[in-house]
Scaffold this motif. Structure first.
Motif, short mmCIF file in Angstrom:
data_model
loop_
_atom_site.label_atom_id
_atom_site.label_comp_id
_atom_site.label_asym_id
_atom_site.label_seq_id
_atom_site.Cartn_x
_atom_site.Cartn_y
_atom_site.Cartn_z
N ARG A 116 103.00 6.62 66.66
CA ARG A 116 102.34 7.29 67.78
C ARG A 116 100.98 7.84 67.36
O ARG A 116 100.02 7.80 68.13
CB ARG A 116 103.24 8.39 68.34
CG ARG A 116 104.52 7.84 68.98
CD ARG A 116 105.39 8.93 69.58
NE ARG A 116 106.62 8.37 70.12
CZ ARG A 116 107.80 8.40 69.50
NH1 ARG A 116 107.91 8.99 68.32
NH2 ARG A 116 108.86 7.85 70.06
N LEU A 117 100.88 8.36 66.14
CA LEU A 117 99.59 8.83 65.63
C LEU A 117 98.59 7.68 65.56
O LEU A 117 97.42 7.81 65.95
CB LEU A 117 99.75 9.46 64.25
CG LEU A 117 99.98 10.97 64.22
CD1 LEU A 117 100.36 11.42 62.81
CD2 LEU A 117 98.73 11.73 64.69
N CYS A 118 99.04 6.54 65.06
CA CYS A 118 98.17 5.37 64.99
C CYS A 118 97.70 4.94 66.37
O CYS A 118 96.53 4.57 66.56
CB CYS A 118 98.89 4.21 64.30
SG CYS A 118 99.14 4.45 62.52
N GLN A 119 98.60 5.03 67.35
CA GLN A 119 98.22 4.69 68.72
C GLN A 119 97.16 5.64 69.27
O GLN A 119 96.25 5.23 69.99
CB GLN A 119 99.46 4.70 69.62
CG GLN A 119 100.42 3.56 69.37
CD GLN A 119 101.67 3.65 70.24
OE1 GLN A 119 102.01 4.72 70.75
NE2 GLN A 119 102.34 2.53 70.43
N ALA A 120 97.29 6.92 68.91
CA ALA A 120 96.31 7.91 69.37
C ALA A 120 94.92 7.55 68.86
O ALA A 120 93.92 7.62 69.60
CB ALA A 120 96.71 9.31 68.89
N TYR A 121 94.82 7.15 67.61
CA TYR A 121 93.52 6.77 67.04
C TYR A 121 93.02 5.46 67.62
O TYR A 121 91.81 5.30 67.87
CB TYR A 121 93.62 6.66 65.52
CG TYR A 121 93.93 7.97 64.84
CD1 TYR A 121 93.32 9.16 65.25
CD2 TYR A 121 94.84 8.03 63.78
CE1 TYR A 121 93.61 10.36 64.63
CE2 TYR A 121 95.12 9.23 63.16
CZ TYR A 121 94.52 10.40 63.59
OH TYR A 121 94.81 11.59 62.98
N GLU A 122 93.93 4.53 67.84
CA GLU A 122 93.55 3.24 68.42
C GLU A 122 92.93 3.45 69.80
O GLU A 122 91.90 2.85 70.14
CB GLU A 122 94.78 2.34 68.51
CG GLU A 122 94.51 0.98 69.14
CD GLU A 122 95.78 0.18 69.38
OE1 GLU A 122 95.78 -0.64 70.32
OE2 GLU A 122 96.78 0.38 68.65
N GLU A 123 93.57 4.31 70.60
CA GLU A 123 93.06 4.55 71.94
C GLU A 123 91.70 5.25 71.90
O GLU A 123 90.78 4.89 72.64
CB GLU A 123 94.06 5.39 72.74
CG GLU A 123 93.63 5.62 74.17
CD GLU A 123 94.74 6.14 75.05
OE1 GLU A 123 94.80 5.71 76.21
OE2 GLU A 123 95.53 6.97 74.58
N ARG A 124 91.58 6.26 71.03
CA ARG A 124 90.30 6.96 70.90
C ARG A 124 89.18 5.99 70.52
O ARG A 124 88.09 6.00 71.11
CB ARG A 124 90.43 8.06 69.83
CG ARG A 124 89.14 8.83 69.55
CD ARG A 124 89.21 9.57 68.24
NE ARG A 124 89.39 8.66 67.11
CZ ARG A 124 89.47 9.05 65.84
NH1 ARG A 124 89.41 10.33 65.54
NH2 ARG A 124 89.62 8.16 64.88
N ASP A 125 89.43 5.16 69.53
CA ASP A 125 88.40 4.25 69.04
C ASP A 125 88.02 3.19 70.07
O ASP A 125 86.87 2.75 70.13
CB ASP A 125 88.87 3.57 67.75
CG ASP A 125 89.04 4.57 66.60
OD1 ASP A 125 88.51 5.69 66.71
OD2 ASP A 125 89.73 4.23 65.62
N ALA A 126 88.99 2.79 70.89
CA ALA A 126 88.73 1.76 71.90
C ALA A 126 87.92 2.30 73.08
O ALA A 126 87.39 1.51 73.88
CB ALA A 126 90.04 1.18 72.40
N ALA A 127 87.81 3.62 73.21
CA ALA A 127 87.12 4.21 74.37
C ALA A 127 85.76 4.81 74.01
O ALA A 127 85.21 5.59 74.77
CB ALA A 127 88.02 5.29 74.99
N LYS A 128 85.23 4.42 72.87
CA LYS A 128 83.95 5.00 72.43
C LYS A 128 82.79 4.63 73.34
O LYS A 128 81.74 5.25 73.29
CB LYS A 128 83.66 4.55 71.00
CG LYS A 128 84.52 5.27 69.96
CD LYS A 128 84.19 4.84 68.55
CE LYS A 128 85.01 5.64 67.54
NZ LYS A 128 84.77 5.20 66.14
N ASP A 129 82.98 3.63 74.19
CA ASP A 129 81.92 3.20 75.08
C ASP A 129 81.82 4.06 76.34
O ASP A 129 80.92 3.85 77.17
CB ASP A 129 82.14 1.74 75.49
CG ASP A 129 83.45 1.53 76.25
OD1 ASP A 129 84.42 2.27 75.98
OD2 ASP A 129 83.51 0.62 77.10
#
Length: 433
Positions: A158-171
């Motif tokens: 779940r922590l990895c998913q949190a970072y994945e989502e954050r990084d994917a929304a940088k735009d």
């Protein structure tokens, strides 16, 4: 686009309070360029007539679960733990990513139509809420809900998913992110320490449920020998900017911890009442200088995401409980729903009040309505008589997202159709008329 709100009444900050003044508001790009005098070189591309209208900073819903909007009216009149683990959790386990997306779209439509321009969300299926936010034009702070024990695989995933989502929304600069350890009864002390360490390392805030019910207090006391707030503090959750949702069952010493650690508290009056959890001691927290903000919680427990309804409850229930009419005034309540929320989310320099240089996040209300007639004291009217239906136009990040009550960024009819299909597929269509 250069937008002018011409000759409009507006709720403007004056020191520690707000006042209603007639003015012109100039919007250029995503920000308020000026209030009052037209900026040099400003090009008027759209003029909104302010006659019989009131501009307010968009409301900020500081705690919700947007995906739950399709669970409205399916788990009513239950005790907290029966509601959560007996009804809601089984539904969540059957949810698809697409369900989360359509639930978030429905939530955003409801919030936008009642004047909310920013929300703080704890969600489960990554990328779906952020997708809805991007498409709708809303502003949001997102936390992937985190549940775990120590460094077990599920908690790390779940922590990895949190970072994945954050990084994917940088735009998208309308999206920011926090880490969301769910609650002390779903995150053990070791996992809390892991999450707090990650938050420090990544310069992220914390969004957590705390001290919501008596059963939670008893469970944490038996397991750890302390209150949920003491447990969170001992395990580092308050060593970064933190938002604690609910804080209903708290003591004087709990409040002292919240103040000392600059924790913002989100009160959710309707959800707390509906689940029989009681009333957060908002007057006492305000007296101590704790930053109190306002939330709806999810539609599964509140049944509504209308922050005007929540604002009315906030400014009424404490008067009744404390038997003091001056308790949580209309002006205090409005600030709790706006600038206090922005402060809790670390966005006070960007939104939460109508000021030159801030983001143009504005709700425009039609004053020719029974609820706001006569116009004796409009700030009192916002807290005590407005119901959200008065919101006519919404501007977020300088873009008109709703005009004349029509949402311009999402297909409302399609959203309603998809949500109704979800409840039929899940067997939630009880049809109890």
């Amino acid at each position: 686009m250069g937008i002018v709100l011409k000759s409009i009444l507006a709720v403007l900050p004056e020191g520690e309070k707000d006042a209603v003044r007639e003015t012109d508001i100039y919007i250029e790009g995503s920000r308020i360029a000026a209030i009052g005098q037209k900026p040099e070189g400003f090009k008027e591309e759209k003029v909104i007539d302010g006659k019989d209208r009131l501009a307010i900073p968009g409301l900020i819903n500081c705690h919700t679960h947007s995906y739950m909007s399709f669970m409205r009216n399916v788990a009513d009149d239950l005790s907290f733990m029966d509601w959560l683990f007996g009804t809601i959790d089984p539904i969540e386990q059957k949810m698809t990513d697409e369900d989360t997306y359509w639930g978030a779209c429905l939530a955003i439509i409801e919030m936008m139509k009642s004047g909310t321009t920013c929300f703080n969300d704890m969600q489960m299926n990554i990328h779906q809420t952020t997708k809805a936010v991007k498409e709708s034009g809303m502003r949001a702070v997102i936390s992937r809900g985190l549940v775990g024990e120590g460094d077990n695989e599920a908690g790390q995933m779940r922590l990895c998913q949190a970072y994945e989502e954050r990084d994917a929304a940088k735009d998208c600069d309308r999206l920011t992110f926090m880490l969301g350890p769910h609650a002390p009864y779903t995150c053990d002390d070791a996992y809390m320490r892991i999450v707090s360490g990650e938050a420090k390392k990544n310069h992220m805030g914390i969004h957590v449920h705390l001290s919501e019910s008596e059963s939670e207090i008893q469970q944490i006391k038996e397991k750890y020998g302390c209150s949920p707030i003491e447990m969170a503090d001992k395990n580092g959750l308050f060593d970064v900017p933190a938002i604690a949702a609910h804080c209903v069952q708290i003591t004087e010493s709990d409040m002292d911890i919240l103040k000392a650690k600059n924790v913002s508290v989100v009160t959710n009056p309707a959800s707390n009442m509906k689940l029989g959890n009681g009333f957060a001691p908002v007057p006492e927290m305000l007296e101590k200088g704790i930053n109190v903000c306002l939330g709806t919680d999810g539609a599964a427990s509140n049944n509504s995401l209308n922050l005007f309804h929540e604002l009315s409850l906030l400014t009424l229930i404490h008067k009744g409980v404390k038997k003091t009419p001056q308790c949580v005034s209309a002006g205090e309540g409005f600030r709790i729903a706006t600038i206090n929320g922005a402060r809790a989310l670390g966005l006070e320099k960007e939104t939460g009040s109508l000021e030159a240089g801030k983001k143009a996040d504005i709700a425009i209300l039609n004053l020719n309505t029974p609820s706001l007639t006569p116009r004796n004291n409009l700030i009192a009217g916002l807290s005590y008589s407005a119901n959200g239906s008065e919101v006519e136009t919404v501007i977020i990040d300088g873009k008109v997202t709703m005009e004349n009550r029509k949402v311009l960024t999402l297909d409302e009819e399609l959203v309603y159709q998809k949500v109704n299909e979800i409840i039929v597929r899940m067997g939630l269509d009880k049809k109890e008329y």
